[in-house]
Motif scaffolding. Structure first.
Motif, PDB file in Angstrom:
ATOM      1  N   PRO A  41      24.854  38.649  39.693  1.00 22.19           N
ATOM      2  CA  PRO A  41      25.829  37.802  38.789  1.00 22.19           C
ATOM      3  C   PRO A  41      26.414  38.803  37.782  1.00 22.19           C
ATOM      4  O   PRO A  41      27.486  38.651  37.216  1.00 22.19           O
ATOM      5  CB  PRO A  41      25.380  36.691  38.359  1.00 22.19           C
ATOM      6  CG  PRO A  41      23.988  36.508  39.204  1.00 22.19           C
ATOM      7  CD  PRO A  41      23.466  38.025  39.807  1.00 22.19           C
ATOM      8  N   CYS A  42      25.831  39.857  37.238  1.00 22.94           N
ATOM      9  CA  CYS A  42      26.262  40.760  36.424  1.00 22.94           C
ATOM     10  C   CYS A  42      27.602  41.616  36.720  1.00 22.94           C
ATOM     11  O   CYS A  42      27.984  42.115  35.808  1.00 22.94           O
ATOM     12  CB  CYS A  42      25.176  41.839  35.734  1.00 22.94           C
ATOM     13  SG  CYS A  42      24.336  42.701  36.957  1.00 22.94           S
ATOM     14  N   LEU A  43      27.811  41.533  37.941  1.00 20.13           N
ATOM     15  CA  LEU A  43      28.920  42.203  38.493  1.00 20.13           C
ATOM     16  C   LEU A  43      30.104  41.359  38.614  1.00 20.13           C
ATOM     17  O   LEU A  43      30.627  40.859  39.463  1.00 20.13           O
ATOM     18  CB  LEU A  43      28.688  42.919  39.879  1.00 20.13           C
ATOM     19  CG  LEU A  43      27.732  43.886  40.218  1.00 20.13           C
ATOM     20  CD1 LEU A  43      27.456  44.336  41.394  1.00 20.13           C
ATOM     21  CD2 LEU A  43      28.011  45.141  39.296  1.00 20.13           C
ATOM     22  N   ILE A  44      30.525  40.907  37.361  1.00 19.49           N
ATOM     23  CA  ILE A  44      31.819  39.960  37.020  1.00 19.49           C
ATOM     24  C   ILE A  44      32.988  40.731  37.580  1.00 19.49           C
ATOM     25  O   ILE A  44      33.922  39.811  38.007  1.00 19.49           O
ATOM     26  CB  ILE A  44      31.811  39.449  35.722  1.00 19.49           C
ATOM     27  CG1 ILE A  44      32.636  38.490  35.332  1.00 19.49           C
ATOM     28  CG2 ILE A  44      32.343  40.611  34.749  1.00 19.49           C
ATOM     29  CD1 ILE A  44      32.068  36.897  35.999  1.00 19.49           C
ATOM     30  N   CYS A  45      33.140  42.026  37.512  1.00 20.59           N
ATOM     31  CA  CYS A  45      34.355  42.436  38.191  1.00 20.59           C
ATOM     32  C   CYS A  45      34.410  42.187  39.574  1.00 20.59           C
ATOM     33  O   CYS A  45      35.694  41.978  39.956  1.00 20.59           O
ATOM     34  CB  CYS A  45      34.436  43.942  37.926  1.00 20.59           C
ATOM     35  SG  CYS A  45      33.059  44.728  38.670  1.00 20.59           S
ATOM     36  N   CYS A  46      33.571  42.000  40.249  1.00 19.48           N
ATOM     37  CA  CYS A  46      33.492  41.634  42.035  1.00 19.48           C
ATOM     38  C   CYS A  46      34.026  40.380  41.966  1.00 19.48           C
ATOM     39  O   CYS A  46      34.934  40.270  42.994  1.00 19.48           O
ATOM     40  CB  CYS A  46      32.179  41.458  42.521  1.00 19.48           C
ATOM     41  SG  CYS A  46      31.424  43.414  42.433  1.00 19.48           S
ATOM     42  N   ALA A  47      33.955  39.276  41.095  1.00 21.73           N
ATOM     43  CA  ALA A  47      34.694  38.139  41.177  1.00 21.73           C
ATOM     44  C   ALA A  47      36.106  38.364  40.980  1.00 21.73           C
ATOM     45  O   ALA A  47      37.199  37.806  41.522  1.00 21.73           O
ATOM     46  CB  ALA A  47      33.859  37.019  40.292  1.00 21.73           C
ATOM     47  N   GLY A  48      36.547  39.180  40.044  1.00 21.81           N
ATOM     48  CA  GLY A  48      38.020  39.293  39.978  1.00 21.81           C
ATOM     49  C   GLY A  48      38.552  40.128  40.932  1.00 21.81           C
ATOM     50  O   GLY A  48      39.709  39.747  41.405  1.00 21.81           O
ATOM     51  N   ILE A  49      38.003  40.999  41.520  1.00 19.35           N
ATOM     52  CA  ILE A  49      38.254  41.616  42.767  1.00 19.35           C
ATOM     53  C   ILE A  49      38.478  40.527  44.154  1.00 19.35           C
ATOM     54  O   ILE A  49      39.405  40.689  44.817  1.00 19.35           O
ATOM     55  CB  ILE A  49      37.670  42.916  43.146  1.00 19.35           C
ATOM     56  CG1 ILE A  49      37.617  43.861  42.067  1.00 19.35           C
ATOM     57  CG2 ILE A  49      37.896  43.440  44.561  1.00 19.35           C
ATOM     58  CD1 ILE A  49      36.662  45.028  42.136  1.00 19.35           C
ATOM     59  N   ALA A  50      37.512  39.957  44.084  1.00 20.32           N
ATOM     60  CA  ALA A  50      37.522  38.804  45.111  1.00 20.32           C
ATOM     61  C   ALA A  50      38.791  37.769  45.007  1.00 20.32           C
ATOM     62  O   ALA A  50      39.175  37.407  45.762  1.00 20.32           O
ATOM     63  CB  ALA A  50      36.289  37.811  45.085  1.00 20.32           C
ATOM     64  N   ASN A  51      39.157  37.530  43.754  1.00 22.71           N
ATOM     65  CA  ASN A  51      40.264  36.700  43.511  1.00 22.71           C
ATOM     66  C   ASN A  51      41.637  37.333  43.825  1.00 22.71           C
ATOM     67  O   ASN A  51      42.588  36.738  44.243  1.00 22.71           O
ATOM     68  CB  ASN A  51      40.377  36.047  42.071  1.00 22.71           C
ATOM     69  CG  ASN A  51      39.302  34.909  41.779  1.00 22.71           C
ATOM     70  OD1 ASN A  51      38.936  34.297  42.668  1.00 22.71           O
ATOM     71  ND2 ASN A  51      38.893  35.041  40.534  1.00 22.71           N
ATOM     72  N   LEU A  52      41.540  38.726  43.550  1.00 25.96           N
ATOM     73  CA  LEU A  52      42.786  39.583  43.873  1.00 25.96           C
ATOM     74  C   LEU A  52      42.935  39.403  45.403  1.00 25.96           C
ATOM     75  O   LEU A  52      44.184  39.477  45.912  1.00 25.96           O
ATOM     76  CB  LEU A  52      42.796  40.631  43.278  1.00 25.96           C
ATOM     77  CG  LEU A  52      43.785  41.799  43.671  1.00 25.96           C
ATOM     78  CD1 LEU A  52      45.145  41.422  42.939  1.00 25.96           C
ATOM     79  CD2 LEU A  52      43.466  43.230  43.065  1.00 25.96           C
ATOM     80  N   ALA A  53      41.711  39.476  46.225  1.00 26.84           N
ATOM     81  CA  ALA A  53      41.904  39.699  47.648  1.00 26.84           C
ATOM     82  C   ALA A  53      42.407  38.336  48.082  1.00 26.84           C
ATOM     83  O   ALA A  53      42.988  38.145  49.310  1.00 26.84           O
ATOM     84  CB  ALA A  53      40.539  39.894  47.974  1.00 26.84           C
ATOM     85  N   VAL A  54      42.034  37.003  47.586  1.00 24.61           N
ATOM     86  CA  VAL A  54      42.653  35.962  48.034  1.00 24.61           C
ATOM     87  C   VAL A  54      44.107  35.844  47.983  1.00 24.61           C
ATOM     88  O   VAL A  54      44.793  35.202  48.884  1.00 24.61           O
ATOM     89  CB  VAL A  54      41.940  34.779  47.455  1.00 24.61           C
ATOM     90  CG1 VAL A  54      42.578  33.600  47.494  1.00 24.61           C
ATOM     91  CG2 VAL A  54      40.618  34.715  47.545  1.00 24.61           C
ATOM     92  N   ASP A  55      44.493  36.446  46.853  1.00 25.54           N
ATOM     93  CA  ASP A  55      46.055  36.548  46.835  1.00 25.54           C
ATOM     94  C   ASP A  55      46.614  37.351  48.027  1.00 25.54           C
ATOM     95  O   ASP A  55      47.662  37.232  48.361  1.00 25.54           O
ATOM     96  CB  ASP A  55      46.609  37.221  45.515  1.00 25.54           C
ATOM     97  CG  ASP A  55      46.461  36.236  44.308  1.00 25.54           C
ATOM     98  OD1 ASP A  55      46.140  35.207  44.538  1.00 25.54           O
ATOM     99  OD2 ASP A  55      46.131  36.876  43.268  1.00 25.54           O
ATOM    100  N   LEU A  56      45.993  38.431  48.471  1.00 25.75           N
ATOM    101  CA  LEU A  56      46.286  39.214  49.332  1.00 25.75           C
ATOM    102  C   LEU A  56      46.349  38.465  50.808  1.00 25.75           C
ATOM    103  O   LEU A  56      47.143  38.691  51.606  1.00 25.75           O
ATOM    104  CB  LEU A  56      45.392  40.531  49.584  1.00 25.75           C
ATOM    105  CG  LEU A  56      45.877  41.773  48.724  1.00 25.75           C
ATOM    106  CD1 LEU A  56      44.658  42.824  49.010  1.00 25.75           C
ATOM    107  CD2 LEU A  56      47.120  42.300  48.791  1.00 25.75           C
ATOM    108  N   ILE A  57      45.309  37.715  50.986  1.00 23.10           N
ATOM    109  CA  ILE A  57      45.301  36.981  52.139  1.00 23.10           C
ATOM    110  C   ILE A  57      46.462  35.928  52.371  1.00 23.10           C
ATOM    111  O   ILE A  57      47.012  35.658  53.417  1.00 23.10           O
ATOM    112  CB  ILE A  57      43.764  36.008  52.070  1.00 23.10           C
ATOM    113  CG1 ILE A  57      42.561  37.129  52.300  1.00 23.10           C
ATOM    114  CG2 ILE A  57      43.873  35.145  53.225  1.00 23.10           C
ATOM    115  CD1 ILE A  57      41.581  36.446  52.036  1.00 23.10           C
TER     116      ILE A  57
END
Length: 73
Positions: A41-57
């Motif tokens: 959970p300390c990798l909060i930047c991965c959540a931001g990248i995942a949200n960006l990936a949803v926009d790509l989808i």
């Protein structure tokens, strides 16, 4: 959305295919980002990248809607 605009669909089709390829990349990035954020959970930047990936989808649908809206009846 009741308008039929086949010309906008045909013009936007090649761009939608490219966007579809980007959405597949986005799906893979989303999957990896979600797994990493669940593992650590300390990798909060991965959540931001995942949200960006949803926009790509969602990109192919946005591209087709934009092209069909640009063509007047």
């Amino acid at each position: 959305m009741g308008d039929c605009r086949p010309l906008g669909f045909l013009i936007g089709l090649p761009f939608a295919i490219v966007a579809l390829a980007l959405s597949l990349v986005g799906a893979v990035v989303w999957l990896i980002g979600s797994i990493l954020s669940c593992i650590c959970p300390c990798l909060i930047c991965c959540a931001g990248i995942a949200n960006l990936a949803v926009d790509l989808i969602k990109l192919p649908i946005k591209v087709m809607n934009w092209f069909t809206e640009q063509i007047p009846c």
